[in-house]
Scaffold this motif. Sequence first.
Motif, PDB file in Angstrom:
ATOM      1  N   LYS A 607       0.847  -1.186   0.000  1.00  0.00           N
ATOM      2  CA  LYS A 607       0.000   0.000   0.000  1.00  0.00           C
ATOM      3  C   LYS A 607       0.887   1.241   0.000  1.00  0.00           C
ATOM      4  CE  LYS A 607      -3.303   2.970   0.667  1.00  0.00           C
ATOM      5  NZ  LYS A 607      -4.175   3.382  -0.444  1.00  0.00           N
ATOM      6  N   ARG A 608       0.596   2.190  -0.897  1.00  0.00           N
ATOM      7  CA  ARG A 608       1.363   3.433  -0.989  1.00  0.00           C
ATOM      8  C   ARG A 608       0.490   4.594  -0.546  1.00  0.00           C
ATOM      9  NH1 ARG A 608       3.622   0.073  -4.571  1.00  0.00           N
ATOM     10  NH2 ARG A 608       5.854   0.284  -5.014  1.00  0.00           N
ATOM     11  N   PHE A 609       0.915   5.277   0.498  1.00  0.00           N
ATOM     12  CA  PHE A 609       0.221   6.468   0.993  1.00  0.00           C
ATOM     13  C   PHE A 609       0.988   7.704   0.545  1.00  0.00           C
ATOM     14  CE2 PHE A 609      -0.767   3.156   4.088  1.00  0.00           C
ATOM     15  CZ  PHE A 609      -2.134   3.308   4.295  1.00  0.00           C
ATOM     16  N   ASN A 610       0.287   8.787   0.225  1.00  0.00           N
ATOM     17  CA  ASN A 610       0.963  10.074   0.095  1.00  0.00           C
ATOM     18  C   ASN A 610       0.559  10.929   1.295  1.00  0.00           C
ATOM     19  OD1 ASN A 610      -1.494  11.558  -0.515  1.00  0.00           O
ATOM     20  ND2 ASN A 610      -1.349  10.722  -2.607  1.00  0.00           N
ATOM     21  N   LEU A 611       1.249  12.028   1.483  1.00  0.00           N
ATOM     22  CA  LEU A 611       1.052  12.832   2.692  1.00  0.00           C
ATOM     23  C   LEU A 611      -0.347  13.426   2.765  1.00  0.00           C
ATOM     24  CD1 LEU A 611       4.522  14.597   2.725  1.00  0.00           C
ATOM     25  CD2 LEU A 611       3.722  12.823   4.298  1.00  0.00           C
ATOM     26  N   THR A 612      -0.884  13.812   1.626  1.00  0.00           N
ATOM     27  CA  THR A 612      -2.231  14.365   1.621  1.00  0.00           C
ATOM     28  C   THR A 612      -3.247  13.313   2.056  1.00  0.00           C
ATOM     29  OG1 THR A 612      -1.621  15.861  -0.170  1.00  0.00           O
ATOM     30  CG2 THR A 612      -3.973  15.489   0.202  1.00  0.00           C
ATOM     31  N   GLU A 613      -3.059  12.074   1.567  1.00  0.00           N
ATOM     32  CA  GLU A 613      -3.975  10.984   1.932  1.00  0.00           C
ATOM     33  C   GLU A 613      -3.916  10.704   3.430  1.00  0.00           C
ATOM     34  OE1 GLU A 613      -4.796   6.289   0.687  1.00  0.00           O
ATOM     35  OE2 GLU A 613      -3.041   7.369  -0.088  1.00  0.00           O
ATOM     36  N   ILE A 614      -2.713  10.676   3.980  1.00  0.00           N
ATOM     37  CA  ILE A 614      -2.579  10.418   5.415  1.00  0.00           C
ATOM     38  C   ILE A 614      -3.223  11.549   6.220  1.00  0.00           C
ATOM     39  CG2 ILE A 614      -0.953  10.082   7.304  1.00  0.00           C
ATOM     40  CD1 ILE A 614       1.001   8.906   5.281  1.00  0.00           C
ATOM     41  N   ARG A 615      -2.996  12.800   5.795  1.00  0.00           N
ATOM     42  CA  ARG A 615      -3.584  13.937   6.517  1.00  0.00           C
ATOM     43  C   ARG A 615      -5.104  13.859   6.509  1.00  0.00           C
ATOM     44  NH1 ARG A 615      -1.000  19.726   6.003  1.00  0.00           N
ATOM     45  NH2 ARG A 615       0.392  18.616   7.411  1.00  0.00           N
ATOM     46  N   ASN A 616      -5.676  13.453   5.379  1.00  0.00           N
ATOM     47  CA  ASN A 616      -7.138  13.312   5.323  1.00  0.00           C
ATOM     48  C   ASN A 616      -7.631  12.228   6.270  1.00  0.00           C
ATOM     49  OD1 ASN A 616      -7.489  15.341   3.411  1.00  0.00           O
ATOM     50  ND2 ASN A 616      -7.253  13.927   1.673  1.00  0.00           N
ATOM     51  N   ILE A 617      -6.894  11.130   6.375  1.00  0.00           N
ATOM     52  CA  ILE A 617      -7.275  10.054   7.304  1.00  0.00           C
ATOM     53  C   ILE A 617      -7.233  10.551   8.737  1.00  0.00           C
ATOM     54  CG2 ILE A 617      -6.581   7.799   8.216  1.00  0.00           C
ATOM     55  CD1 ILE A 617      -5.625   7.060   5.413  1.00  0.00           C
ATOM     56  N   LEU A 618      -6.186  11.300   9.074  1.00  0.00           N
ATOM     57  CA  LEU A 618      -6.068  11.823  10.433  1.00  0.00           C
ATOM     58  C   LEU A 618      -7.190  12.803  10.747  1.00  0.00           C
ATOM     59  CD1 LEU A 618      -2.199  12.430  10.686  1.00  0.00           C
ATOM     60  CD2 LEU A 618      -3.512  10.456  11.461  1.00  0.00           C
ATOM     61  N   GLN A 619      -7.527  13.642   9.796  1.00  0.00           N
ATOM     62  CA  GLN A 619      -8.585  14.626  10.040  1.00  0.00           C
ATOM     63  C   GLN A 619      -9.964  13.971  10.120  1.00  0.00           C
ATOM     64  OE1 GLN A 619      -8.053  17.528   6.949  1.00  0.00           O
ATOM     65  NE2 GLN A 619      -6.390  18.598   8.026  1.00  0.00           N
ATOM     66  N   ASP A 620     -10.148  12.844   9.381  1.00  0.00           N
ATOM     67  CA  ASP A 620     -11.424  12.132   9.474  1.00  0.00           C
ATOM     68  C   ASP A 620     -11.657  11.589  10.880  1.00  0.00           C
ATOM     69  OD1 ASP A 620     -11.997  12.635   6.860  1.00  0.00           O
ATOM     70  OD2 ASP A 620     -11.268  10.698   6.109  1.00  0.00           O
ATOM     71  N   ALA A 621     -10.558  11.270  11.580  1.00  0.00           N
ATOM     72  CA  ALA A 621     -10.672  10.709  12.931  1.00  0.00           C
ATOM     73  C   ALA A 621     -10.306  11.728  14.005  1.00  0.00           C
ATOM     74  CB  ALA A 621      -9.773   9.474  13.056  1.00  0.00           C
ATOM     75  N   GLN A 622     -10.326  13.003  13.656  1.00  0.00           N
ATOM     76  CA  GLN A 622      -9.914  14.062  14.586  1.00  0.00           C
ATOM     77  C   GLN A 622     -10.765  14.056  15.857  1.00  0.00           C
ATOM     78  OE1 GLN A 622      -7.891  16.237  16.336  1.00  0.00           O
ATOM     79  NE2 GLN A 622      -7.270  16.796  14.240  1.00  0.00           N
ATOM     80  N   ILE A 623     -10.074  14.089  17.039  1.00  0.00           N
ATOM     81  CA  ILE A 623     -10.795  14.085  18.317  1.00  0.00           C
ATOM     82  C   ILE A 623     -10.811  15.471  18.965  1.00  0.00           C
ATOM     83  CG2 ILE A 623     -10.297  11.665  18.757  1.00  0.00           C
ATOM     84  CD1 ILE A 623      -8.039  12.553  20.614  1.00  0.00           C
ATOM     85  N   GLY A 624     -10.176  16.461  18.333  1.00  0.00           N
ATOM     86  CA  GLY A 624     -10.220  17.833  18.857  1.00  0.00           C
ATOM     87  C   GLY A 624      -8.982  18.254  19.578  1.00  0.00           C
ATOM     88  N   LEU A 625      -8.037  17.325  19.833  1.00  0.00           N
ATOM     89  CA  LEU A 625      -6.803  17.678  20.526  1.00  0.00           C
ATOM     90  C   LEU A 625      -5.680  17.849  19.520  1.00  0.00           C
ATOM     91  CD1 LEU A 625      -6.964  15.222  23.555  1.00  0.00           C
ATOM     92  CD2 LEU A 625      -7.625  17.637  23.494  1.00  0.00           C
ATOM     93  N   PRO A 626      -4.839  18.898  19.664  1.00  0.00           N
ATOM     94  CA  PRO A 626      -3.773  19.129  18.682  1.00  0.00           C
ATOM     95  C   PRO A 626      -2.646  18.114  18.831  1.00  0.00           C
ATOM     96  CG  PRO A 626      -3.605  20.710  20.483  1.00  0.00           C
ATOM     97  CD  PRO A 626      -4.872  19.936  20.709  1.00  0.00           C
ATOM     98  N   ASN A 627      -2.006  17.828  17.694  1.00  0.00           N
ATOM     99  CA  ASN A 627      -0.821  16.966  17.665  1.00  0.00           C
ATOM    100  C   ASN A 627      -1.057  15.588  18.291  1.00  0.00           C
ATOM    101  OD1 ASN A 627       0.679  19.010  16.409  1.00  0.00           O
ATOM    102  ND2 ASN A 627       1.232  19.912  18.391  1.00  0.00           N
ATOM    103  N   GLN A 628      -2.245  15.055  18.102  1.00  0.00           N
ATOM    104  CA  GLN A 628      -2.574  13.718  18.611  1.00  0.00           C
ATOM    105  C   GLN A 628      -3.078  12.853  17.458  1.00  0.00           C
ATOM    106  OE1 GLN A 628      -2.095  12.706  21.834  1.00  0.00           O
ATOM    107  NE2 GLN A 628      -1.179  14.740  22.131  1.00  0.00           N
ATOM    108  N   ILE A 629      -2.708  11.587  17.494  1.00  0.00           N
ATOM    109  CA  ILE A 629      -3.153  10.634  16.471  1.00  0.00           C
ATOM    110  C   ILE A 629      -4.226   9.748  17.072  1.00  0.00           C
ATOM    111  CG2 ILE A 629      -2.483   8.748  14.938  1.00  0.00           C
ATOM    112  CD1 ILE A 629       0.320   9.903  14.864  1.00  0.00           C
TER     113      ILE A 629
END
Length: 841
Positions: A607-629
């Motif tokens: 599987k090949r991820f690009n940075l934009t794709e990863i950022r979208n995944i992180l934002q889809d699961a955003q819990i409201g706290l900065p710098n947290q995965i």
Amino acid sequence: MARGVKVELPAATARTRARPPATNEIAGSTTACQDVEMREAHEPEPRVDKNPTGDKQPGPTHGLPDTVDSDSDAGLELLGQGMKAFVTLVQDLRQLGVEELVLPLPKICVLGDQSTGKSSLIEGISGIKVPRSAGTCTRCPLEINLSTGETGCPWRCDIYLLKHYFYDGAPVLPSSNKHVKAQGATRARPLGPWQAQITDSSFFFKTNNKADVPRALHCAQLATLNPGMDPAKFQPGKSNPDERIQVKFSPNVIRLDITAADVPNLSFHDLPGVINQAEVAEEGYLVELVANLAKQYINTDNCLNLLAMPMTDDPANSTASKLVHTLGAQNRTIGVLTKPDRVQSGESMSQWIDILNERKFKLGHGYYVIKNNPDPTVNHAIARQEEEEFFSQSEPWAKSLCAHQNRFGTLKLQRTLSKLLTEQIRESLPQITERVRTKTTEIIARLKELPEAPKGNLSYKILEKILSFEQEVKNHLDGGSSRYPFQKDWYVALVRFRDTIAFSYPRLSLSDLLAAGQSSAQLPFRPSATPSPSVQHPQAIDLDSDEDDVTATHVSTPSSKRKQPIAKTLQTSPTKRVRLQEIPKFKSSQSDSSHTTNVDPTAPHAKRFNLTEIRNILQDAQIGLPNQIDPRATKRMIEESLSLWDGPLDELLGFTREACLTLILDRASSVFAQWHGTQFFELLQHSCQQFFKETFAKQTASAKRFLSKERYKPLTVHEDAMRASSEKAFVTLETVCRNEQAKAYLIKKNAWDEDLDARIKDKKLKEVTDTVLGPNPYILELRALSDTRGYYECAASRLVDNVYQDIHTELFAACRDGLGAALKQRIGLEESDGKLDVWSF
């Protein structure tokens, strides 16, 4: 019955063509052919009378009766005179299966479009009534065999179902209320879902009453048109058989064997009516299927065609006639014009006169005209008398067309059929005799190749061979020496599976990073997802390395010049850091040179991820706290990374299947070599294949379950190993990203040249400081991918070990310890009271 052929067909057990004929049967057929040839040479030619017009008219040796005054079907006797031996011979050869093994035998086929009076023609020739219910009467062919019995024997009809084809289309459910959607005809499959097989003949019904035939035929057609059901459910004796049908067409034949003292020896086939257009769109496939079946019969050189054409229709529109002319079968065809009492006078009648005078639609044997009573309750004898009165008293038949009187009426058609079929059989006898001799010689040669039957106690000899075979399989599956290389060869495939999974770790594509770097050294918060046209091959970062230090050229390491919030929270003390050599992952072939495999470095299963794709995944699961995965984001990336494992697993299972089955069959061929070519050896091979098929199906399901478990939920207790792998991946990813950012900066300053020496380029990259580049906005994305890579290695190691162990303990163990017992059971080698019996042979 022709001398030299001895055939007995018990009504309840006849399966005359489910197997090839034995050698003595074919040899008997040869004797019969010779016998008929010799007898035919001493028989006088049938008498030919002159009619008033001067035309020759074939006539029976006993003369044509003036009237038909009983229900004895006396007219039918006309066909059998002078040809009994010929027709009986052909019937015997056909029922012995010679037609399938040698060549097509002479036959008469009745064809025509739907609603052309074809059923009446059949009734007129055979003297029986056929069913006329919609949906069944034209959907499967009939074979009618008339045989002259001993004087005083009762009239008898035996009905058989001949399965020349098996249904290989859409699944047929016995409880279905609908017709299955059948497959249409193709060049490779001219009859669509119907595939040829060795003919299986099964008894269906017998009766001594003519009145039972229509109902019995209807039930036989229902059985033929329901291939997914037991034919016994449709026997006439059953109360209220199911009238529903599963298919609208079948090429399988219903055979009627009619025996009586007053019927001729005659065989003919009634084909389904050719259709030009289906009644409903869903049945459009039937047009070509029925036409292709008719072509198979018409194309046979030994087939005499009876083409039925109603005088109520335009002959130019006859689809069956077009088939005959298209296939060039005109010279073997007799035209039969039906429904003369309904023809219109004037212009319509003139075209039929032209046809009778052979000025239009010419056929090799001309045309005959017949008339049948449409009332099915009228018996055969009365119908023939009415027909004779019609042609002798009605116009234009009686006077205007009196020159064609020798072609009016069913009895005169029968005379012509008698003469033509006799000639056709006589001409075919030399070829049939030669082909039977050739086939007999071939079969005798094959029989001589068979091994002699073993002497002594056969059951113990077979048991001894099975035990030897079982030990051979065990030795190869256990391995341990150069004599048994199976395990060594299979392990190579396992290592390839291991390396393919290992090198399919999730990768980072730099396409969006490079695109963003073309305009600014400072990467924006949301980089462009569209790479620059100049970037034709986006780089995917390879993280596979067994060294502690990253070898890629890099600028000042971020951890030494500034604090990184995420990195800091994941730092561990030196005493807790696990060395990379302790990570439970797949090493490359450097650690095991004896089992080296070359895996495509492009990793098609990665599987090949690009940075934009990863950022979208992180934002889809955003819990409201900065710098947290959010763990849900990591879980999603892990699931996508494991989604491509099916291919490598299927490749391993496929190799295992082929290698293991080849091993078993090769050992069976070696141990049981003395029985090659025998039915026993065929049964043995089939039993081995069936056992392995069932065993491997269980193995496949088990391996797939392990894969499904890995995808269900990320789980591991190897925290230190996962953290070490994740840290290594993070350092590599961050370094390569900053190198690319520094390179983009130099390109913008016109200070970069790809043709420079590698050392110069390395020096230039080191001169670019973090102060110039600024902070990396992708730290969070790189950490998410690093954590995904860390778990990937743990899961990959676990899957390979589980599959490795499972194949050994399930598939190999079953073949090693259970194959012998399964063969004894499948072959029928049983032990009772200390004695072994082989009951399958």
